[in-house]
Every structure is written in C-alpha cells, then in structure tokens.
Design an enzyme around this catalytic site. Structure first.
Site, PDB file in Angstrom:
ATOM      1  N   TRP A 109      -3.828   5.560  -5.337  1.00 22.01           N
ATOM      2  CA  TRP A 109      -3.107   6.596  -4.604  1.00 22.01           C
ATOM      3  C   TRP A 109      -2.132   7.370  -5.475  1.00 22.01           C
ATOM      4  O   TRP A 109      -1.435   6.804  -6.304  1.00 22.01           O
ATOM      5  CB  TRP A 109      -2.268   5.993  -3.475  1.00 22.01           C
ATOM      6  CG  TRP A 109      -3.043   5.403  -2.357  1.00 22.01           C
ATOM      7  CD1 TRP A 109      -2.999   4.097  -1.956  1.00 22.01           C
ATOM      8  CD2 TRP A 109      -3.946   6.057  -1.465  1.00 22.01           C
ATOM      9  NE1 TRP A 109      -3.832   3.921  -0.869  1.00 22.01           N
ATOM     10  CE2 TRP A 109      -4.415   5.106  -0.559  1.00 22.01           C
ATOM     11  CE3 TRP A 109      -4.404   7.377  -1.361  1.00 22.01           C
ATOM     12  CZ2 TRP A 109      -5.334   5.409   0.455  1.00 22.01           C
ATOM     13  CZ3 TRP A 109      -5.310   7.678  -0.345  1.00 22.01           C
ATOM     14  CH2 TRP A 109      -5.769   6.707   0.537  1.00 22.01           C
TER      15      TRP A 109
ATOM     16  N   GLU B  89      -4.574  -3.009   4.748  1.00 15.43           N
ATOM     17  CA  GLU B  89      -4.233  -3.528   6.072  1.00 15.43           C
ATOM     18  C   GLU B  89      -5.356  -4.334   6.704  1.00 15.43           C
ATOM     19  O   GLU B  89      -5.159  -5.038   7.687  1.00 15.43           O
ATOM     20  CB  GLU B  89      -3.900  -2.353   7.012  1.00 15.43           C
ATOM     21  CG  GLU B  89      -2.627  -1.595   6.685  1.00 15.43           C
ATOM     22  CD  GLU B  89      -2.820  -0.493   5.649  1.00 15.43           C
ATOM     23  OE1 GLU B  89      -3.772  -0.580   4.835  1.00 15.43           O
ATOM     24  OE2 GLU B  89      -2.028   0.450   5.640  1.00 15.43           O
TER      25      GLU B  89
ATOM     26  N   LYS C  20      -6.434  10.423  -3.766  1.00 11.88           N
ATOM     27  CA  LYS C  20      -6.921   9.170  -4.329  1.00 11.88           C
ATOM     28  C   LYS C  20      -7.708   9.474  -5.594  1.00 11.88           C
ATOM     29  O   LYS C  20      -8.751  10.114  -5.542  1.00 11.88           O
ATOM     30  CB  LYS C  20      -7.769   8.407  -3.331  1.00 11.88           C
ATOM     31  CG  LYS C  20      -7.638   6.918  -3.524  1.00 11.88           C
ATOM     32  CD  LYS C  20      -8.191   6.126  -2.378  1.00 11.88           C
ATOM     33  CE  LYS C  20      -7.595   4.731  -2.396  1.00 11.88           C
ATOM     34  NZ  LYS C  20      -8.307   3.818  -1.526  1.00 11.88           N
TER      35      LYS C  20
ATOM     36  N   THR D 176       0.853  -1.179   0.000  1.00 16.36           N
ATOM     37  CA  THR D 176       0.000   0.000   0.000  1.00 16.36           C
ATOM     38  C   THR D 176       0.892   1.233   0.000  1.00 16.36           C
ATOM     39  O   THR D 176       1.950   1.230   0.627  1.00 16.36           O
ATOM     40  CB  THR D 176      -0.965  -0.017   1.204  1.00 16.36           C
ATOM     41  OG1 THR D 176      -1.765   1.152   1.178  1.00 16.36           O
ATOM     42  CG2 THR D 176      -0.249  -0.083   2.537  1.00 16.36           C
TER      43      THR D 176
HETATM   44  P1  ADP Z   1      -8.203  -0.013  -1.213  1.00 22.85           P
HETATM   45  O1  ADP Z   1      -7.597  -1.009  -2.122  1.00 22.85           O
HETATM   46  O2  ADP Z   1      -9.458  -0.485  -0.520  1.00 22.85           O
HETATM   47  O3  ADP Z   1      -8.372   1.329  -1.848  1.00 22.85           O
HETATM   48  P2  ADP Z   1      -6.003   1.125   0.284  1.00 22.85           P
HETATM   49  O4  ADP Z   1      -5.268   0.491   1.403  1.00 22.85           O
HETATM   50  O5  ADP Z   1      -5.283   1.475  -0.938  1.00 22.85           O
HETATM   51  O6  ADP Z   1      -7.187   0.127   0.008  1.00 22.85           O
HETATM   52  O7  ADP Z   1      -6.732   2.435   0.781  1.00 22.85           O
HETATM   53  C1  ADP Z   1      -7.415   2.487   2.002  1.00 22.85           C
HETATM   54  C2  ADP Z   1      -7.928   3.887   2.218  1.00 22.85           C
HETATM   55  O8  ADP Z   1      -8.802   4.247   1.151  1.00 22.85           O
HETATM   56  C3  ADP Z   1      -8.732   4.080   3.468  1.00 22.85           C
HETATM   57  O9  ADP Z   1      -7.923   4.285   4.600  1.00 22.85           O
HETATM   58  C4  ADP Z   1      -9.562   5.298   3.099  1.00 22.85           C
HETATM   59  O10 ADP Z   1      -8.841   6.494   3.266  1.00 22.85           O
HETATM   60  C5  ADP Z   1      -9.810   5.105   1.635  1.00 22.85           C
HETATM   61  N1  ADP Z   1     -11.099   4.433   1.443  1.00 22.85           N
HETATM   62  C6  ADP Z   1     -11.352   3.126   1.276  1.00 22.85           C
HETATM   63  N2  ADP Z   1     -12.663   2.900   1.139  1.00 22.85           N
HETATM   64  C7  ADP Z   1     -13.271   4.097   1.222  1.00 22.85           C
HETATM   65  C8  ADP Z   1     -14.627   4.537   1.172  1.00 22.85           C
HETATM   66  N3  ADP Z   1     -15.630   3.696   0.988  1.00 22.85           N
HETATM   67  N4  ADP Z   1     -14.853   5.853   1.319  1.00 22.85           N
HETATM   68  C9  ADP Z   1     -13.846   6.743   1.485  1.00 22.85           C
HETATM   69  N5  ADP Z   1     -12.564   6.383   1.548  1.00 22.85           N
HETATM   70  C10 ADP Z   1     -12.268   5.086   1.423  1.00 22.85           C
END
Ligand code: ADP
Length: 546
Positions: free
Chosen positions: A439, A324, A434, A180
């Site tokens: 990211w 995580e 994002k 991540t």
């Molecule tokens: P993913 O693959 O689920 O995007 P990451 O570890 O890259 O996982 O990102 C996690 C972060 O993404 C969270 O801590 C949060 O900030 C953001 N995030 C994930 N799901 C949501 C959601 N439904 N709404 C807003 N932010 C979200």
C-alpha cells in the site's frame, strides 16, 4: 462439547510425529540451510522456553522484522503456542508507521534480521520503542548498527532445552497480529486468535481452497510479514508438507532455482513476482515441471499470467484476501462444470477474484443496504464475515464504527458477482494505491507534497502499471512565481526525507487546479478520467476501470 479448543499446537505435534524427516529449507546468503520437522520442533520448544525466561507472558506481543526464512518460521509456532502474540512488522513501511505500530502493539521483544537492522535503527525512537526490552538479531553476529539491548538469536536460545511443555490455551487466546494501512491515519491492527488461525488453516487445506497436501513442497514468496505469508507456513505444517523459504530479496533467478532444485509444487505471491519470473524464463531454460500451482493474490492477476503459466502446465489460482480475513477469502478455482467451457471463458473466470471459500459468507450492497443482483454487472461494496474474519481493529473505535456492520466487515472493495458466484473487484471505495502488493497512501503523499512551499495544491493518483499494478503520479498546482523547472526535484527531495523510494511518485504533472466535487473535496475520479488516455509514465497500461 469438544474436550479441547482449536489451537495451532496439534498441527505442530502431528508434523513432528508423522513427518519427522520432512524438510524445511531456507535460501540464505551463505547457501541453503536445511532442517527437518523433528529439528524444528526442538528449536521451537527451545525458543518458547527462552521467551518464558525472558518474561514474555500470556498475551504479550513479540514483534518480528524479518524476511522469509526458517528462523522466522520458528517464531510462528513458538510465540503463539507459548501463549504470546506474534506481531509481524512490515519493514517496507515509512519509519513513522513502524514507530506507530511498535508503540501501538506494545511489543516487548523484537526479532530483527541483520539485513533489516538498519531499517529498525532508522525507525528507532526511544519513546515509540519504549515497550521494547530486547532486540534479538536473527543472525550469527550483531550488525554494525546501533540497536539497544541487542542479542543474537543463537545466544538467546543458548542453554534452553527442548523439554519445554506447551501450555493449554483457549481458542480465543490472541495468537497473531498484523497491521494494515488505510487511506488516512495510522495503520490499523488486526488480531488473530488461535481459533481464527486454526480455522483459516483448515480451510486452506481443503481442495475447495488451495488443497495443500503432505506431498506438496510449499514455497511462500509472499512476505511472512503479510498476513502470516497468507497462512502458508501454518497450512504447510498442518499438512506435513516440505517448506521452502526464499530468504531476503530473492530475484527471479533465485526463485526459479529453488523451484527446480527443491521440487516446489505450490508457491504464492503478488502478481509483480510472477511477471518478473515469467520475464526471466523468456530466454532461459528452467525445469519447473514439479510446479503445479501458483497462488496469486494481493492485487489482481493479469490474464496473461494465467495464460503463460497454463502453457507450462502450471495452474494459477487467483485468490483474494485481506489482513482482516486472515487472509484467504476467495479463490478463483475452476468451478465444477467450468472445464467444459471454452478456454477464453475459463480464463476470464479464473482472472476474477473467485469463489468464496467454505466457512465464510459474503454480501454485496449498493446504495447503503440494497443487495446487488448476481449478474456480473450490478456492483456494490463487498461485506464478508466468518470464523477467521476480524470484527474489530485493535484500539481503534473510530475505524470500528466505519468499517464494520455487526459481524460484517466492510472490505472497501467494489465488486460484481456473476451467476456462478465468481466475485470480481471493479474498484476500491477508498483512495489507496497498491504497488507490487504494498500500500501507498495517496492522501499522505499529497499532504507531504503540499507541504512544499512552492505548491498550492496536489493530488496523487495510482496509474495502472504493467509490472507494479499501480504507480503513484502527483498532480501539482504550483504556487504563483514557482520555478517549475526545479519543482519536481524539490518535491522528490522533500518526500525522500520521510518516505521510502518506492513511495515516490513516478511523475509530477502540473495542472491549473485539482478538480473538486460539489462539496469542495478533491475529485480523484475526475482527475483519473481527465488523464485516462494520456501516457504519464513508462510501463503504463490502459485503466481497466475506465
Ligand atoms: P494483502 O496482504 O492480501 O495484500 P491487505 O489487507 O494489505 O492484504 O490488502 C487487502 C486488499 O488488497 C483487498 O481489500 C483488495 O483491495 C486488495 N486485494 C487483495 N487481493 C486482491 C486480488 N486478488 N485482486 C485485487 N485486489 C486484491
């Protein structure tokens, strides 16, 4: 004491025995490829045998650089069940990140899609890829790019039979790994044990989370390199559901056709995907009547997406999670009693990140260690723990110190909790952007912009965007005597050297100075506030945080 550990193996065994004819369908450039759990089980065992013969040992890492398809899905059960660790790599990352990730994980084999061969070739560096002994190209022919020690997937499997016997593995055997990206520094590796994946899978099956059943036709649009496609391939197998994989770069028309023709009942992806599909459906007829649930996560779902799908009789399930947390942590289901509330109130609740899934615990702390009130107003940082939440990053004591408190993971998400227990994200503690669920490190970008000789200072912020959620905008203080007219192009050219297109800022704004905090750090908050009402880029939406 249980006589046997929690591993993925029984999920596969059950699907093969109970649902041998249930299908696994993949959209490929040549058309749809279809197989069944019976065939899948055989191929997975052949792959495990090939891994064995290739010398892949317990705990070794096997990397994949692949889109969503049946072959990638074969690695999902073959690698962990053989006792190795499946490391899914995000091909959208800048080359340098890919190099770091492969080196840090010590991947011994890499499975690479032909359409991503060029990505891997561009990132390939003999030192960074020193651990990689072989690249298996997941296609019928080797691509016309320079990949050392490459072999095709079918050749890799050739000569291996399905009589491979799975080893007995302990629940704490490492099974998966995913990196991540954070604000600064290198991506952080999260390891998933057999037990974590088992627990996460069982939670996904419960109606309290996503309620996946054998009658479901499951189409994960979320990439399989994003936290195991949010766990859908494992959960669908555990349920005995039909799988539908959209293959490389599906567009909205491809997704609509797959839903319609394969009878998809549940699908999942980031908001950008659904905004695209809804737009596509505006002037076209498509029969999406089989579709029951759309799981939206990775970024906040706009209310309009919930409303538009409701109009079609399709339920949006907004979910929150992190690499995580394996990843599903909360789901914005309609809580018992909410059906009686008026529609707008229901939508407001369902647009929040939602209710914690059974098995996990959370707390929200402000000013360091004070719990917030569950009143929907008070806010603080979300901490979470549970059997599928990691408690450390791989080989990163620095990050472990700041991001964990004992068994609690500090999520970096700033949230409120309403009296019904719905969690809502109102901000991020760290400074990342994002875009379309992926990211972008604003700090990395601003350092790169500041490397331009005609730039004195630069700050990059995420600007809310109707399609991508956020897009980066660079605020630049030009050096004295700089040619302002050519500077934006110069900055773009510089960034292009190291970063993919989608990282490039949508606009470059000139300012006299970057606002600073009392301690002299860049204050992005002030910058955001200063420009909150200014249209900076096309597609910009009002900032919900203001
Ligand atoms: P993913 O693959 O689920 O995007 P990451 O570890 O890259 O996982 O990102 C996690 C972060 O993404 C969270 O801590 C949060 O900030 C953001 N995030 C994930 N799901 C949501 C959601 N439904 N709404 C807003 N932010 C979200």
């Amino acid at each position: 004491m249980p006589g046997f550990d929690q591993t993925l193996r029984p999920f596969l065994w059950r699907a093969e025995r109970l649902y041998p004819d249930r299908e696994i369908v993949t959209r490929t450039p040549e058309g749809r490829r279809r197989s069944t759990y019976a065939e899948y089980g055989d191929r997975v065992r052949r792959l495990a045998s090939a891994l064995d013969v290739a010398g892949v040992d317990r705990g070794d890492r096997v990397g994949t650089v692949c889109w969503n398809h049946d072959r990638h899905f074969e690695t999902y059960f073959a690698v962990p069940n053989a006792g190795a660790q499946l490391h899914t790599i995000n091909p959208l990352l800048p080359d340098e990140h890919i190099q770091y990730i492969v080196g840090n994980a010590d991947d011994r084999l890499l499975f690479v899609d032909p359409s991503l061969a060029e990505t891997v070739a561009s990132a390939y560096d003999a030192d960074a890829f020193a651990s990689v002994e072989r690249i298996v190209v997941v296609g019928d022919a080797l691509p016309d790019v320079d990949l050392p020690d490459a072999i095709t997937y079918e050749k890799f499997l050739r000569g291996h039979t399905a009589d491979y016997e799975w080893p007995e593995l302990p629940g704490d055997a490492p099974a998966g790994m995913c990196y991540t990206s954070g604000t600064t520094g290198n991506p952080k590796g999260v390891e998933y044990t057999q037990q974590m994946l088992w627990g996460h899978t069982m939670a996904m099956l419960t109606p309290q989370a996503l309620g996946i059943e054998d009658s479901d036709v499951v189409m994960p649009v979320v990439p399989m390199f994003h936290v195991n496609a949010w766990g859908f391939p494992f959960a669908a197998t555990a349920a005995g559901a039909k799988h539908v994989y959209p293959g490389p770069s599906p567009d909205p028309a491809d997704l609509a056709a797959l839903i319609e023709e394969e009878g998809v009942t549940i699908t999942a992806g980031v908001p950008t995907v659904w905004l695209g599909l809804l737009e596509h459906l505006e002037d076209r007829d498509a029969d999406l009547s089989t579709l029951e649930r759309v799981v939206v996560g990775g970024a906040a779902v706009p209310e309009i997406v919930i409303r538009r799908f409701d109009d079609m009789g399709i339920e949006v399930l907004h979910a929150w999670g992190m690499t995580e947390t394996s990843p599903v942590g909360t789901v914005a289901r309609r809580k018992h009693g909410l059906e009686a509330a008026d529609y707008d109130e229901q939508v407001t609740k369902r647009a929040k990140q939602g209710l914690i899934v059974p098995g996990l615990e959370f707390r929200v702390l402000k000013d360091g260690d004070e719990p917030i009130e569950w009143d929907g107003e008070d806010f603080g940082e979300l901490l979470i723990r549970g059997p599928w939440v990691t408690d450390e990053y791989y080989g990163r004591p620095d990050a472990n110190e700041s991001d964990f408190e004992g068994s609690w993971l500090r999520t970096g998400d700033i949230v409120t909790v309403d009296p019904d227990g719905y969690v809502e994200i109102v901000d991020r503690a760290d400074d990342v952007i994002k875009s379309g669920g992926e990211w972008i490190s604003s700090q990395e970008l601003e350092n790169a912009v500041m490397a331009h000789e005609a730039v004195d200072e630069a700050a990059v912020i995420g600007v809310p965007h109707e399609r991508w959620g956020e897009r980066p905008v660079a605020f630049v203080v030009p050096a004295e005597g700089a040619d302002r007219e050519s500077l934006p192009d110069g900055i773009e050219a510089l960034l292009r050297e190291d970063y993919p297109d989608w990282w490039l800022p949508d606009a470059v704004e000139f300012i006299d100075a970057v606002p600073k905090t009392a301690t002299g750090k860049f204050s992005k908050k002030d910058l955001r506030e200063e420009f909150a009402d200014e249209p900076l880029i096309e597609g910009q939406t009002p900032d919900a945080r203001e």
